[in-house]
Design an enzyme around this catalytic site. Structure first.
Site, PDB file in Angstrom:
ATOM      1  N   GLU A  65       1.030   0.613  -2.235  1.00  0.00           N
ATOM      2  CA  GLU A  65       2.207  -0.245  -2.207  1.00  0.00           C
ATOM      3  C   GLU A  65       2.681  -0.648  -3.604  1.00  0.00           C
ATOM      4  O   GLU A  65       3.874  -0.797  -3.847  1.00  0.00           O
ATOM      5  CB  GLU A  65       1.934  -1.491  -1.365  1.00  0.00           C
ATOM      6  CG  GLU A  65       1.938  -1.232   0.125  1.00  0.00           C
ATOM      7  CD  GLU A  65       0.645  -0.581   0.624  1.00  0.00           C
ATOM      8  OE1 GLU A  65      -0.357  -0.580  -0.122  1.00  0.00           O
ATOM      9  OE2 GLU A  65       0.644  -0.064   1.741  1.00  0.00           O
ATOM     10  N   HIS A 114      -1.366  -7.017  10.649  1.00  0.00           N
ATOM     11  CA  HIS A 114      -0.081  -6.469  11.079  1.00  0.00           C
ATOM     12  C   HIS A 114       0.787  -7.554  11.706  1.00  0.00           C
ATOM     13  O   HIS A 114       1.706  -7.259  12.449  1.00  0.00           O
ATOM     14  CB  HIS A 114      -0.285  -5.340  12.089  1.00  0.00           C
ATOM     15  CG  HIS A 114      -1.189  -4.267  11.598  1.00  0.00           C
ATOM     16  ND1 HIS A 114      -2.565  -4.336  11.712  1.00  0.00           N
ATOM     17  CD2 HIS A 114      -0.928  -3.101  10.961  1.00  0.00           C
ATOM     18  CE1 HIS A 114      -3.112  -3.275  11.184  1.00  0.00           C
ATOM     19  NE2 HIS A 114      -2.142  -2.486  10.711  1.00  0.00           N
TER      20      HIS A 114
END
Lengths: 456, 328
Positions: free
Chosen positions: B61, B130
């Site tokens: 990321e 998540h």
């Protein structure tokens, strides 16, 4: 005396039940704080339970060796003072002692005071709850801005709290009333001249200072034996006018003393003839009206009105004169008072006064006043503080004439007829300077009268 | 007008911008090819605009953020997608220290016209990694903009505005809303401002402020409470940072009773700042303590269904708080 419970104490984590294995006291025993009361056992421990109060053991509530849940009352002790278990239970916030239902305050207001707008929920008068006296910032601000007494507002929020909406919807008890010029139709009630004049025979103006009503909005609790009488429409119109005058106009007062010996002589000398010729009595009042009119001509700033930052100079001199009946106060107007002779003024004053008495006063006779002369002398008053007749700029109180010993130029004394003239001015327009000049002129004008003066 | 989901509206907005401006590129984990992202937001874009403008990145990321910033500096309008907002953490340094400060540290000579897209929020049995709301990490970082749409129409208009912004925008998408909301979305080229909150329901009793999924709960609760005579003003924050203080304060002043709702933990959430602003600006209009409904102060929602339910703000929790505030 009250009864307190002793409960099965918590004997440790995971212990939910315990039993008493031995009582260490008996009913009737006196115990002190920390004295052992009983021995209790759980699956883990055996413990002595001490007392946490002073008192007398009253009752043992459970069997020995029987498991009871933690927190179960096992013994009662009677202690000195304080609320008993039952009583203290009922003191929980939910059921706090009901106050007397709030009653509609009995006020002198004729119409039932309009209730503050509240939600449909509150049908019955509610006791003021715990939240009633805690005000949010919004409520405080709005109450200040709208000048609302929060104790008068019924809260619809939690525990009777006054919510912002309560304030926004709140309207103080108001008297719905049409705008009404003071006594356009003086027909209500007996209309009679109240007090006989001391030095005039004219219908009597009043001392408006004494009829100043309390500002509306704060209800007054009527006492046990009081009688509540609704005010008449006229009285309410007067009240409104007085409140308007005293709240809008910053008053200032000046008083001077005038020598009216000549006028007394003149009047005494002419009154018989006048009565015969004109059919009406000659009072002192027209002399004062005349003197005021002349002074107004010279001091036009006295004949004005304050209007939102503008000063309106009235070209006509329309003199309001106060006339009282038994119940009410009227202020009819001598229009263009500067166009009358003294006799003419006497006649006009007489006409207005008798029209007030007979209830035939026309509305045009009530309108357009630019200055008021109030004949307080008929009440025997020697000094008063007049309330200005809104929207005028001043009012002159003509007090009673009294004989007085006054020093003469040569060091001696003489008797003189003296009178006090009390002037109230609208301090927005006028200052002491103008008031002084005006009064000086009135004094001069009064002095100019002599036994040679012509009434016509 | 075409009826589309929140997800389709975002896809459509990106597609329109890519067609309008060839400098717009999009990339991330599984973003390219036929997959079109883990939720399918970029579906069809690679086919339409080619693999050079819609492509995959490695599972790193920090690199997504750095690449986006660098491309932005050389004239592109890049969109970097983080598969989940939870995954943004490795990219924090790139986003805060590089993209967010570019304009200020170069005295305005350089800017990073970048969009960082990230699905956030719970309610899909995503477990710890998540389901999180990570906006507070980037909140209060001048130079960065954080926005989130709460309905399909805003979703399209705001993603387009974000792409056109010359400064970096973190664009949060509530993953529970992706397919939950379906609404008419204009087909023309329109923009929804990314610096303005919006009053989405008018009311005079209480003011509810929120964004994302919880706003749906607030709206549903408001409709039900209207039947009880409680009218709620509901405000969609939309611009999480910087906050649209004017709209928020005005809405707070309107009723004097403010309920702040967030899916984030109660402590340290964006709502604390909103509460501070309102108390600074509107004290004398407040009629009740400012209230918050939020997640509990535990690290994140658990995977187990009861734990997820326990953590998440739902309609009932919001409605209870609204009613209580209205009755205060």
């Amino acid at each position: 005396m009250s009864i307190k419970n002793v409960e099965m104490p918590n004997l440790g984590e995971s212990v939910t039940e315990a039993s008493v294995t031995m009582w260490l006291v008996n009913p009737g025993d006196k115990v002190s704080r920390y004295d052992p009361l009983m021995e209790v056992v759980s699956d883990k421990v055996t413990t002595e339970v001490p007392s946490d109060m002073d008192g007398v053991v009253k009752e043992l509530l459970i069997e020995l060796d029987t498991d009871v849940p933690i927190g179960t009352p096992v013994m009662t002790i009677e202690v000195e003072g304080g609320a008993s278990e039952e009583e203290s239970k009922s003191e929980e916030p939910k059921e706090e002692p009901k106050e007397e239902p709030k009653e509609e305050p009995i006020t002198a207001a004729p119409e039932p005071a309009e209730k503050p707008t509240i939600s449909a929920k509150a049908e019955a008068p509610k006791a003021k709850g715990a939240g009633a006296a805690r005000y949010s910032p919004a409520v405080m601000r709005l109450a200040q801005e709208k000048n609302i007494d929060l104790t008068e507002v019924e809260g619809t929020g939690k525990d009777g709290r006054i919510t912002r909406k309560d304030i926004m919807n709140y309207e103080p008890a108001k008297h719905v009333e049409k705008e009404m010029p003071v006594a356009v139709e003086p027909k209500e009630g007996p209309t009679k001249v109240s007090a006989e004049g001391k030095h005039v025979d004219e219908p009597t103006p009043s001392a408006p200072a004494s009829s100043k009503p309390k500002p509306s909005g704060e209800p007054i609790q009527a006492q046990h034996r009081d009688e509540v009488v609704p005010a008449t429409g006229i009285r309410k119109a007067i009240a409104k006018k007085m409140v308007q005058s005293t709240t809008e106009i910053p008053h200032a007062w000046v008083m001077v003393e005038a020598d009216v010996t000549n006028i007394v002589k003149l009047r005494n000398q002419t009154k018989e003839t006048f009565k015969t010729q004109e059919g009406i009595s000659l009072s002192y009042f027209p002399f004062f009206v005349k003197a005021v009119v002349q002074a107004l001509k010279k001091n036009p700033k006295m004949n004005t009105s304050w209007d939102n930052g503008n000063i309106i100079y009235h070209k006509d001199i329309n003199l309001s004169i106060a006339v009282t009946t038994e119940d009410n106060l009227f202020v009819p107007v001598i229009h263009n008072a500067d166009r009358y002779s003294l006799a003419g003024l006497a006649k006009e004053i007489n006409r207005l006064a008798s029209d007030v008495r007979s209830g035939h006063l026309k509305s045009e006779d009530m309108q357009g006043g630019t200055f008021t002369v109030n004949n307080t002398g008929t009440l025997g008053s020697v000094q008063s503080m007049g309330i200005i007749n809104h929207p005028q700029a001043a009012i002159l109180q003509v007090e009673s004439i009294n004989k007085r010993l006054v020093p003469t130029e040569d060091g001696g004394f003489k008797t003189a007829d003296m009178i006090n003239l009390c002037l109230s001015i609208d301090h927005r327009i006028l200052d002491g300077m103008q008031a002084g000049n005006f009064l000086k002129d009135v004094k001069e004008n009064l002095k100019r009268f002599s036994t040679d003066s012509d009434l016509y | 007008m075409a009826e589309m989901t929140y997800l389709e509206a975002i896809n459509k907005g990106i597609e329109e911008e890519m067609a309008r401006d060839e400098k717009v590129v999009i990339f991330g984990e599984d973003v390219g090819g036929v997959k079109g992202g883990v939720f399918g937001v970029t579906k069809g874009l690679a086919q339409k605009f080619g693999d050079d403008r819609c492509f995959n990145t490695p599972l790193t990321e920090g690199e997504i953020a750095g690449l986006a910033t660098g491309l932005g500096l050389v004239g592109y309008r890049p969109i970097g997608e983080f598969q989940f907002a939870d995954y943004m953490l490795p990219a924090v340094n790139q986003i805060l220290s590089e993209a967010g400060r570019m304009r200020y540290r170069t005295k305005g000579d350089w800017t990073a016209p970048v969009v960082f897209r990230a699905p956030y929020g719970g309610g899909v049995r995503g477990g710890f990694y998540h389901s999180q709301s990570t906006e507070k990490i980037f909140f209060g970082q001048p130079g960065l903009r954080i926005v989130t749409p709460s309905n399909p129409r805003d979703a399209k208009g705001m993603i387009k505005a974000a792409i056109r912004s010359d400064d970096p925008v973190i664009f949060y998408e509530h993953k529970r809303l992706y397919r939950l909301l379906k609404a008419d979305v204009p087909e023309d080229d329109y923009i929804v401002p990314i610096d303005k909150a919006k009053v989405v329901r008018e009311g005079s009793d209480i003011t509810v402020i929120g964004y994302g999924m919880v706003l749906q709960h607030a709206m549903n609760a408001a409709e039900k409470l209207a039947k009880e005579g409680i009218e709620a003003e509901v405000v969609d924050v939309r611009s999480i940072y910087p906050l649209d203080k004017e709209t928020l304060v005005e809405a707070a002043k309107k009723t004097g009773k403010v309920l702040l709702v967030t899916e984030d933990n109660k402590e340290g959430s964006v709502m604390g700042e909103i509460a501070a602003i309102i108390s600074e600006e509107a004290l004398f209009d407040l009629d009740a303590p400012i209230q918050r409904v939020a997640g509990p102060d535990v690290p994140a929602m658990g995977y187990a269904l009861p734990l997820e339910r326990e953590f998440l703000v739902n309609e009932e929790k919001v409605m209870d708080a609204m009613r209580e505030l209205a009755e205060f």
